[in-house]
Design an enzyme around this catalytic site. Structure first.
Site, short mmCIF file in Angstrom:
data_model
loop_
_atom_site.label_atom_id
_atom_site.label_comp_id
_atom_site.label_asym_id
_atom_site.label_seq_id
_atom_site.Cartn_x
_atom_site.Cartn_y
_atom_site.Cartn_z
N ASN A 13 5.87 62.84 79.45
CA ASN A 13 5.21 62.30 80.64
C ASN A 13 5.47 63.28 81.79
OD1 ASN A 13 3.68 60.14 81.90
ND2 ASN A 13 5.53 59.70 83.07
N LYS A 14 4.94 62.99 82.93
CA LYS A 14 5.03 63.88 84.09
C LYS A 14 6.45 64.42 84.31
CE LYS A 14 2.43 65.09 86.17
NZ LYS A 14 1.87 66.42 85.83
N ASP B 191 2.04 60.70 78.25
CA ASP B 191 0.94 61.60 77.87
C ASP B 191 0.85 61.80 76.37
OD1 ASP B 191 1.37 62.35 80.84
OD2 ASP B 191 -0.58 63.15 80.24
N ARG C 6 -7.55 62.89 85.99
CA ARG C 6 -6.25 63.16 85.39
C ARG C 6 -5.63 61.85 84.90
NH1 ARG C 6 -3.87 60.16 88.24
NH2 ARG C 6 -1.98 60.52 87.06
N ALA D 156 -3.49 60.54 81.23
CA ALA D 156 -3.88 60.68 79.82
C ALA D 156 -5.11 59.84 79.40
CB ALA D 156 -2.68 60.38 78.94
N GLN E 253 1.32 63.28 92.78
CA GLN E 253 0.52 62.15 92.30
C GLN E 253 1.11 60.81 92.75
OE1 GLN E 253 1.33 64.81 90.51
NE2 GLN E 253 -0.13 65.26 88.88
O1 MRU Z 1 -0.78 65.84 85.34
P1 MRU Z 1 -1.27 64.42 85.35
O2 MRU Z 1 -1.47 63.87 86.71
O3 MRU Z 1 -2.48 64.25 84.44
O4 MRU Z 1 -0.08 63.60 84.66
C1 MRU Z 1 -0.25 62.23 84.44
C2 MRU Z 1 0.95 61.55 83.92
O5 MRU Z 1 1.96 62.14 83.64
C3 MRU Z 1 0.83 60.08 83.70
O6 MRU Z 1 2.04 59.43 83.89
C4 MRU Z 1 0.35 59.83 82.25
O7 MRU Z 1 -0.80 60.56 81.98
C5 MRU Z 1 0.11 58.40 81.98
S1 MRU Z 1 -1.26 57.80 82.85
C6 MRU Z 1 -1.56 56.20 82.44
#
Ligand code: MRU
Length: 351
Positions: free
Chosen positions: A248-249, A238, A47, A49, A197
């Site tokens: 983003n998350k 993302d 997981r 991006a 996470q």
């Molecule tokens: O659902 P996830 O765990 O894939 O979400 C990840 C995020 O939101 C991260 O902050 C984003 O991908 C940037 S990672 C360098």
């Protein structure tokens, strides 16, 4: 900083850390076919991006292993089908689609080559996407480290670290670079409901790197900011639209609003592969909706009535006006974002 890669290509297979098992167990999954890899992306074993983008490139290599024959036209059709399939794994992180486009572009550039050659070229491209991530994360870290002032208290959300990339991270990469420069700082990691996470991955990673880390529940961010205990917020992304709006998350937008109210800088750290210049604003970013089970249960523990209605978007969009700067591999982009993103990104080829 992580010494083992989150994901790699090994002896014709994809090896990745199963992030659903962290922090309790450091286990690996070997993906020998594209379906296994697709499922690993879907359930968040891999997981973040940039890591999803790298996985997509390797996924194409798994998908072409089964192709028999010498007909290049049929081979190209097969690759396109594999790409379409991988594209259904998760919708928000544009790195996935950018990586698949990069793989498809190889075929366009080399139309007329034999199947054997095309397979080799695709392998080189997937490995280039992997190497590109390793390189640009370090570059972003080095640019972003200048934003960390002495004795800073930094807040972050989700995991934008080594585990979200090949081995260094975006927002956490900035912290690794700052540590290398012997800067003193501490990090508050938001736990990041519902899949934790922040609690499971970011704290694990930062503690391994011997960075002063404090875990907080998401609901504690406002109080900490009001009490003047936070100097900056750093997050990953993302997908970033042409105007700087950033997905983003889920919960990132909360932090951005809070940071604005408390006059705290809010920084996004992301490589060019996370930008989507085909969309003019964040309104066009598709937001992944995930299952109700993730909110009702934590692993096997039920924390709400099984039949309650649930709203579970995995991401939210932070408007550009709440973002102080975006750290990229080519340096720090500041507002006005429409103009400055265009000026920075048009001049560089993603590779
Ligand atoms: O659902 P996830 O765990 O894939 O979400 C990840 C995020 O939101 C991260 O902050 C984003 O991908 C940037 S990672 C360098």
């Amino acid at each position: 900083m992580m010494t083992l890669p989150t994901i790699c290509w090994q002896n014709g297979y994809v090896k990745l850390i199963d992030q659903t098992k962290l922090p309790n167990k450091l286990e690996f999954i070997i993906c020998r076919d594209v379906k296994t890899l697709w499922a690993a992306i879907k359930r968040l074993s891999v997981r973040g991006a940039p890591a999803i983008g790298v996985a997509a490139g390797f996924g194409v290599l798994l998908g072409i292993k089964t192709f028999k024959g010498k007909d290049s036209r049929k081979f190209i059709q097969h690759v396109n089908k594999v790409c379409d399939y991988l594209a259904t794994s998760r919708p928000t992180a544009v790195n996935l689609f950018n990586a698949l486009d990069q793989m498809k572009n190889v075929l366009q550039r080399h139309a007329g080559e034999s199947v054997e050659n095309l397979k080799q070229l695709l392998k080189s491209e997937a490995l280039a996407i992997y190497e590109y991530d390793r390189k640009v994360c370090r570059a972003m870290g080095d640019h972003g480290a200048e934003l960390i002032k002495a004795n800073s208290r930094i807040m972050t959300i989700c995991n934008a670290g080594a585990l979200a990339t090949v081995d260094y991270g975006t927002a956490l990469g900035v912290m690794y670079s700052a540590k290398r420069l012997n800067k003193k700082f501490k990090v508050y990691a938001c736990e990041t409901r519902p899949l934790l996470q922040g609690a499971r991955l970011t704290t694990w990673e930062l503690m391994r790197a011997k960075i002063d880390t404090t875990l907080i529940c998401d609901s504690m961010a406002a109080g900490l900011m009001r009490d003047q205990k936070i100097d900056a917020v750093f997050t990953g992304a993302d997908r970033i639209a042409a105007n700087g709006d950033t997905a983003n998350k889920i919960g990132t937008y909360n932090l951005a609003v809070l940071a604005k109210f408390h006059n705290i800088p809010f920084y996004v750290v992301a490589p060019f592969s996370t930008f989507d210049l085909n969309i003019s604003s964040g309104k066009q970013i598709p937001i992944e909706q995930r299952g109700s089970d993730e909110v009702i249960n934590f692993r096997s523990i039920q924390t709400a009535p099984q039949n309650v209605k649930v709203f579970n978007p995995a991401f939210d969009v932070t408007e550009a006006k709440l973002i102080s700067a975006i750290v990229t591999e080519q340096g720090i982009i500041r507002p006005p974002f429409v103009k400055n993103i265009k000026a920075t990104i048009k001049s560089v080829k993603i590779k």
